[in-house]
Design a protein around this motif. Sequence first.
Motif, PDB file in Angstrom:
ATOM      1  N   GLY A  57      22.054  52.385  37.744  1.00 46.32           N
ATOM      2  CA  GLY A  57      21.384  51.104  37.517  1.00 46.32           C
ATOM      3  C   GLY A  57      20.192  50.921  38.441  1.00 46.32           C
ATOM      4  O   GLY A  57      19.134  50.434  38.023  1.00 46.32           O
ATOM      5  N   ARG A  63      14.115  39.542  35.972  1.00 50.23           N
ATOM      6  CA  ARG A  63      15.011  39.548  37.120  1.00 50.23           C
ATOM      7  C   ARG A  63      15.808  38.252  37.256  1.00 50.23           C
ATOM      8  O   ARG A  63      17.021  38.289  37.425  1.00 50.23           O
ATOM      9  CB  ARG A  63      14.220  39.820  38.405  1.00 50.23           C
ATOM     10  N   LEU A  91      18.417  37.782  34.460  1.00 48.20           N
ATOM     11  CA  LEU A  91      19.513  38.727  34.652  1.00 48.20           C
ATOM     12  C   LEU A  91      20.400  38.294  35.814  1.00 48.20           C
ATOM     13  O   LEU A  91      21.632  38.386  35.724  1.00 48.20           O
ATOM     14  CB  LEU A  91      18.961  40.130  34.907  1.00 48.20           C
ATOM     15  N   SER A  92      19.784  37.803  36.901  1.00 53.29           N
ATOM     16  CA  SER A  92      20.554  37.333  38.053  1.00 53.29           C
ATOM     17  C   SER A  92      21.439  36.149  37.679  1.00 53.29           C
ATOM     18  O   SER A  92      22.621  36.092  38.044  1.00 53.29           O
ATOM     19  CB  SER A  92      19.618  36.919  39.191  1.00 53.29           C
ATOM     20  N   LEU A 111      24.250  37.306  35.386  1.00 50.44           N
ATOM     21  CA  LEU A 111      25.273  38.034  36.133  1.00 50.44           C
ATOM     22  C   LEU A 111      26.170  37.064  36.895  1.00 50.44           C
ATOM     23  O   LEU A 111      27.397  37.227  36.917  1.00 50.44           O
ATOM     24  CB  LEU A 111      24.612  39.008  37.109  1.00 50.44           C
ATOM     25  N   ILE A 118      29.592  46.550  33.776  1.00 48.43           N
ATOM     26  CA  ILE A 118      28.404  45.725  33.538  1.00 48.43           C
ATOM     27  C   ILE A 118      27.856  45.210  34.869  1.00 48.43           C
ATOM     28  O   ILE A 118      26.648  45.231  35.120  1.00 48.43           O
ATOM     29  CB  ILE A 118      28.736  44.543  32.596  1.00 48.43           C
ATOM     30  N   TYR A 119      28.765  44.764  35.744  1.00 47.75           N
ATOM     31  CA  TYR A 119      28.359  44.269  37.059  1.00 47.75           C
ATOM     32  C   TYR A 119      27.660  45.364  37.850  1.00 47.75           C
ATOM     33  O   TYR A 119      26.586  45.134  38.431  1.00 47.75           O
ATOM     34  CB  TYR A 119      29.576  43.758  37.827  1.00 47.75           C
ATOM     35  N   ALA A 177      24.212  46.074  36.320  1.00 50.92           N
ATOM     36  CA  ALA A 177      23.291  44.943  36.451  1.00 50.92           C
ATOM     37  C   ALA A 177      22.866  44.734  37.898  1.00 50.92           C
ATOM     38  O   ALA A 177      21.684  44.506  38.179  1.00 50.92           O
ATOM     39  CB  ALA A 177      23.948  43.668  35.903  1.00 50.92           C
TER      40      ALA A 177
END
Length: 209
Positions: free
Chosen positions: A31, A43, A46-47, A50, A73-74, A77
């Motif tokens: 990643g 960004r 996505l943050s 997450l 996924i974690y 990401a």
Amino acid sequence: MTQHSQTMSRSHAYAKVWLYFMYFWIIFGIGTYFGQYLPLEWRRPLSIGLTVLILISLFINRSRRFGFIISNIYAIAIGLLAYASFATYMQNLGPEIFYKNVALAVGAFIAFGVIGYFFIQDASSIGKYLFVVLIALIVASLIGFFIQNPIFYTIINVVAVGLFLLYTLYDFNRLKRGQFEPSEMGFNLFVNLLNIIINILSLANRFRD
């Protein structure tokens, strides 16, 4: 089950924990590599996504069925997001100070792991308190996306370092008592070390002057 069989079974379980630990670092590394291609405008969404995913996984029991998927996924990401942070820290701190802080984080992780495994009989009672602090930290991080206050972020970093060091102690104590599932424990230890590294680097970057 004989004493020898129990010892062999425990050793096998420990080996699986560290295999999963390394597996998640590899996924994170993949990643991170692709993070250099992540557009800047992606960004923050996505943050936030997450953070929401983590909150959902903590509060919805059914998400446990998909725990391994969520863990992957974690790892991917957070790797995508970590590339820019690591590149910034490397540039601001310089390679020597950067790696010294990473070594400090790893050393602290090992030290608290040793304390939890060898010196504490039963740390299970602190689990509920750590969980409450974790929820508060996640919510505070979500708020931090919008207020963008340096002092607020510094407090979050300090609390996060302390929290994940205590989680390291707690998880190693669970290892000692045999209360773990290998993939879950491998992921937990990966998350603990990663967050200790990221937050120590963030603090070093803030206080570099």
